[in-house]
Scaffold this active site. Structure first.
Site, PDB file in Angstrom:
ATOM      1  N   THR A 145      -5.703  -7.623  10.016  1.00 25.37           N
ATOM      2  CA  THR A 145      -6.220  -6.519   9.369  1.00 25.37           C
ATOM      3  C   THR A 145      -5.276  -5.372  10.225  1.00 25.37           C
ATOM      4  OG1 THR A 145      -7.646  -7.718   8.612  1.00 25.37           O
ATOM      5  CG2 THR A 145      -8.072  -5.315   9.045  1.00 25.37           C
ATOM      6  N   LYS A 186       0.768  -1.223   0.096  1.00 30.32           N
ATOM      7  CA  LYS A 186       0.422   0.559  -0.506  1.00 30.32           C
ATOM      8  C   LYS A 186       0.691   0.989   0.188  1.00 30.32           C
ATOM      9  CE  LYS A 186      -4.249  -2.343   2.540  1.00 30.32           C
ATOM     10  NZ  LYS A 186      -4.516  -2.214   3.626  1.00 30.32           N
ATOM     11  N   TYR A 237     -12.605  -2.053  -2.537  1.00 31.17           N
ATOM     12  CA  TYR A 237     -13.177  -2.460  -1.438  1.00 31.17           C
ATOM     13  C   TYR A 237     -15.210  -1.830  -1.638  1.00 31.17           C
ATOM     14  CZ  TYR A 237      -8.280  -1.687   0.623  1.00 31.17           C
ATOM     15  OH  TYR A 237      -7.128  -1.317   0.729  1.00 31.17           O
ATOM     16  N   HIS A 282      -1.728  -5.792   1.899  1.00 30.16           N
ATOM     17  CA  HIS A 282      -2.877  -6.079   0.747  1.00 30.16           C
ATOM     18  C   HIS A 282      -2.656  -7.596   0.823  1.00 30.16           C
ATOM     19  CE1 HIS A 282      -7.407  -6.931  -0.570  1.00 30.16           C
ATOM     20  NE2 HIS A 282      -6.231  -7.906  -1.274  1.00 30.16           N
ATOM     21  N   ARG A 321      -1.904 -14.930   4.108  1.00 31.66           N
ATOM     22  CA  ARG A 321      -2.653 -13.736   5.271  1.00 31.66           C
ATOM     23  C   ARG A 321      -2.201 -14.462   6.648  1.00 31.66           C
ATOM     24  NH1 ARG A 321      -6.674 -10.929   4.057  1.00 31.66           N
ATOM     25  NH2 ARG A 321      -8.070 -11.469   5.798  1.00 31.66           N
ATOM     26  N   ARG A 326       2.793  -7.057   9.493  1.00 30.44           N
ATOM     27  CA  ARG A 326       1.967  -6.071   9.840  1.00 30.44           C
ATOM     28  C   ARG A 326       3.081  -6.259  11.355  1.00 30.44           C
ATOM     29  NH1 ARG A 326      -4.154  -7.103   7.521  1.00 30.44           N
ATOM     30  NH2 ARG A 326      -3.054  -5.890   5.770  1.00 30.44           N
ATOM     31  N   PHE A 346     -15.296   3.948   7.581  1.00 35.96           N
ATOM     32  CA  PHE A 346     -14.046   4.965   7.658  1.00 35.96           C
ATOM     33  C   PHE A 346     -13.107   4.528   6.046  1.00 35.96           C
ATOM     34  CE2 PHE A 346     -14.097   0.187   8.440  1.00 35.96           C
ATOM     35  CZ  PHE A 346     -13.573  -0.354   7.686  1.00 35.96           C
ATOM     36  N   GLU A 348      -9.610 -10.358  -7.504  1.00 37.22           N
ATOM     37  CA  GLU A 348      -8.897  -8.846  -7.270  1.00 37.22           C
ATOM     38  C   GLU A 348      -7.428  -8.972  -8.543  1.00 37.22           C
ATOM     39  OE1 GLU A 348      -9.368  -8.825  -2.511  1.00 37.22           O
ATOM     40  OE2 GLU A 348      -7.203  -8.971  -2.904  1.00 37.22           O
ATOM     41  N   ASN A 396      -1.814  -0.157   7.520  1.00 39.34           N
ATOM     42  CA  ASN A 396      -1.332  -1.656   7.360  1.00 39.34           C
ATOM     43  C   ASN A 396      -0.480  -1.696   5.932  1.00 39.34           C
ATOM     44  OD1 ASN A 396      -3.407  -1.845   5.467  1.00 39.34           O
ATOM     45  ND2 ASN A 396      -4.248  -3.409   7.165  1.00 39.34           N
TER      46      ASN A 396
HETATM   47  P1  CMP Z   1      -7.270  -4.987   4.671  1.00 39.57           P
HETATM   48  O1  CMP Z   1      -7.693  -6.054   5.541  1.00 39.57           O
HETATM   49  O2  CMP Z   1      -6.127  -4.901   3.952  1.00 39.57           O
HETATM   50  O3  CMP Z   1      -8.438  -3.908   3.916  1.00 39.57           O
HETATM   51  C1  CMP Z   1      -9.605  -3.519   4.206  1.00 39.57           C
HETATM   52  C2  CMP Z   1      -8.499  -1.824   4.629  1.00 39.57           C
HETATM   53  O4  CMP Z   1      -9.426  -1.415   5.541  1.00 39.57           O
HETATM   54  C3  CMP Z   1      -7.538  -2.337   5.894  1.00 39.57           C
HETATM   55  O5  CMP Z   1      -6.896  -3.914   5.612  1.00 39.57           O
HETATM   56  C4  CMP Z   1      -7.538  -1.460   6.858  1.00 39.57           C
HETATM   57  O6  CMP Z   1      -6.325  -0.785   5.636  1.00 39.57           O
HETATM   58  C5  CMP Z   1      -8.830  -1.008   6.476  1.00 39.57           C
HETATM   59  N1  CMP Z   1      -9.471  -0.679   7.746  1.00 39.57           N
HETATM   60  C6  CMP Z   1     -10.406  -2.354   8.598  1.00 39.57           C
HETATM   61  N2  CMP Z   1     -11.375  -1.622   9.346  1.00 39.57           N
HETATM   62  C7  CMP Z   1     -10.657  -0.428   9.898  1.00 39.57           C
HETATM   63  C8  CMP Z   1     -11.014   0.344  10.492  1.00 39.57           C
HETATM   64  N3  CMP Z   1     -11.790  -0.060  11.825  1.00 39.57           N
HETATM   65  N4  CMP Z   1     -10.312   1.566  10.686  1.00 39.57           N
HETATM   66  C9  CMP Z   1      -9.939   2.002   9.876  1.00 39.57           C
HETATM   67  N5  CMP Z   1      -9.669   1.315   8.531  1.00 39.57           N
HETATM   68  C10 CMP Z   1      -9.697   0.120   8.552  1.00 39.57           C
END
Ligand code: CMP
Length: 154
Positions: free
Chosen positions: A95, A10, A50, A119, A89, A106, A58, A130, A116
């Site tokens: 996440t 990212k 997304y 992806h 994963r 991470r 968010f 994807e 984070n």
């Molecule tokens: P990822 O799981 O790669 O894809 C969805 C993304 O949404 C996740 O990473 C985070 O970057 C973002 N995300 C998910 N939950 C939250 C949250 N509660 N607050 C902010 N960002 C979020």
């Protein structure tokens, strides 16, 4: 089983010069890189990528973050290997970076859910969608491994 997944560094990961670190970890694990590119993600691609998060509070911040700089599609990498979706994963970690175990990307480099770094597709079905979204078929190279480096003949 041969699976493909989509890994993307990212914009925060690119800013932090983490592209090499991410490639290194996946190559070391034995995954095969079959496509790689750097791009500025368009709103169109991001809104599809997304789609399931559209209603989340968010979501606007997530799209701004993902459009804030280049993604290495390497930011997005497509790797092929045994159980690549599940193992990737695990390598990426939770996440929410604050919950991610040390040893994961991470858990080693990030502390916050909204920055984070990386992806990874969360299922085989999602991965196929994807990959189709981020890559044209001709950009995926299914090269043969030679006898010396073949990690897949089991
Ligand atoms: P990822 O799981 O790669 O894809 C969805 C993304 O949404 C996740 O990473 C985070 O970057 C973002 N995300 C998910 N939950 C939250 C949250 N509660 N607050 C902010 N960002 C979020």
């Amino acid at each position: 089983i041969c699976e493909r997944t989509l890994i993307a560094v990212k914009p925060d990961g690119v800013q932090r010069r983490m592209v090499g670190e991410v490639i290194k970890r996946f190559e070391q694990r034995g995954f095969k890189l079959v496509g790689i590119k750097m791009l500025q993600a368009s709103e169109a691609v991001l809104s599809k990528h997304y789609h399931d998060l559209q209603k989340k509070p968010f979501y606007p911040a997530l799209i701004r973050y993902m459009a804030s700089g280049p993604v290495v599609a390497m930011g997005s990498m497509v790797w092929e290997g045994h159980n690549v979706v599940r193992s990737s994963r695990l390598m990426v970690g939770e996440t929410d970076s604050s919950q991610a175990k040390p040893g994961t990307v991470r858990g080693d480099f990030s502390v916050h859910i909204s920055r984070n770094i990386i992806h990874a597709s969360d299922s085989v079905e999602v991965a196929e969608k994807e990959i189709g979204l981020w890559f044209h078929t001709a950009e995926l190279i299914t090269w043969e491994t030679n006898d010396h480096s073949d990690l897949y003949q089991v």
